[in-house]
Scaffold this motif. Structure first.
Motif: not given
Length: 350
Positions: A274-277, A346-349
């Protein structure tokens, strides 16, 4: 350069704070000298460090960053009064720092003395508690049921906090520190320290530095609202999410000499799908408006209501110049809307 009041203190700090955790591992004395001198020439007057630096923390790197800053101070005495130096006492958990024990009044007094020696200065402008004695929702522990509130002995914690405040007061009275602050704390922690200070006529915390970025907004709005109304400065650390928001770690990359290349991959909790997205989407927004991903992240952080000064770190002069330029930018409404859409998706990746 713009400036802001450091909480209820009399200090005016630059909206950019120069972080130093790489000095002593990724950067040497010459690098640090260059960064400090350039930052000061651009109007930065705020430098943040800690007794546990350099990073990654080890027995061998403990205290190195303060010593590097102290070397610069010793050669630049005329600039000392213009420069606001902030450092921190480490909390419990590292066996090479006070046998991994908690912050106590005695530890505060001794640690202040040790930091003064390493920094080669007579006073510290802002002395902060790096993290609390109790477990708190930081460093990836913000998820529900990660730890138990019931495990905290509130009376014991309040007693420790009072002892710490009394020691900080002793250091302030002696002229060894000017102000005190917090790091990696919660709304309960801030309010308890302020309550104890008021009740016992002890120093009030003027600031708190917590992780805050496009990928980590757990403090908005509740803790930041509390800071605003209590006149406590909010200082985001890792506004680039440990370099993730620059895009340099995309597709599994680990550039030589980067922080992630020096870390155990199991400890890089920010590296999620998710963070990388999210980072890829922010990079597209930055490209569309003609700035770098790092500049987008820093300009956004600087635009958030309640933020006093963002703590940046760089391992090269090119990075430092790129980062500083971000604080001259104003993101237009359309860009802010695009950023908000990513945050909502993506509020909390991590």
């Amino acid at each position: 350069m713009e400036y802001a009041k450091l909480g209820h203190s009399e200090l005016q700090v630059s909206r950019v704070c120069l972080g130093s955790m790489t000095w002593g591992v990724q950067n040497n004395q010459h690098d640090a000298d260059e960064q400090i001198n350039h930052a000061l020439a651009q109007g930065v007057n705020f430098i943040d460090t800690a007794e546990m630096y350099a990073i990654p923390p080890t027995p061998d790197t403990y205290g190195k960053t303060e010593a590097i800053i102290g070397d610069w101070i010793a050669r630049n005495q005329a600039k000392r009064q213009e420069t606001i130096i902030a450092t921190k006492i480490a909390g419990p958990g590292m066996h090479w720092v006070r046998d991994g024990g908690p912050i106590t009044g005695e530890a505060v007094i001794q640690s202040v003395e040790n930091s003064l020696k390493r920094l080669q200065t007579d006073y510290i402008d802002l002395y902060q508690l790096h993290w609390p004695n109790r477990t708190s929702p930081h460093f990836g522990k913000q998820w529900p049921n990660t730890f138990s509130f019931a495990d905290v002995d509130v009376n014991s914690q309040r007693s420790q906090m009072l002892e710490i405040l009394q020691a900080l007061n002793e250091c302030i009275t002696a002229g060894k520190i000017r102000h005190c602050g917090l790091s990696d704390e919660t709304t309960w922690g801030i309010s308890t320290y302020l309550e104890l200070a008021e009740k016992h006529s002890l120093p009030k915390m003027v600031s708190i530095q917590n992780e805050f970025s496009l990928l980590c907004q757990k403090d908005w709005p509740y803790l930041i609202e509390h800071c605003h109304h209590a006149d406590v400065a909010y200082l985001p650390w890792s506004p680039l999410a440990s370099g993730l928001l620059t895009g340099k770690y995309a597709n599994g990359a680990r550039p030589a000499g980067s922080r992630w290349s020096l870390m155990n991959s199991n400890n890089i909790y920010r590296s999620t799908e998710l963070a990388h997205s999210a980072v890829a989407q922010y990079a597209d927004i930055a490209k569309d408006i003609g700035i770098t991903p790092a500049q987008l992240a820093l300009a956004w952080c600087n635009s958030v209501q309640g933020v006093t000064s963002s703590i940046i770190g760089a391992t090269s002069m090119a990075q430092l110049k790129e980062d500083l330029a971000a604080f001259e930018l104003t993101l237009d409404n359309e860009t802010q809307k695009r950023i908000a859409n990513v945050i909502k998706q993506i509020p909390a990746p991590y």
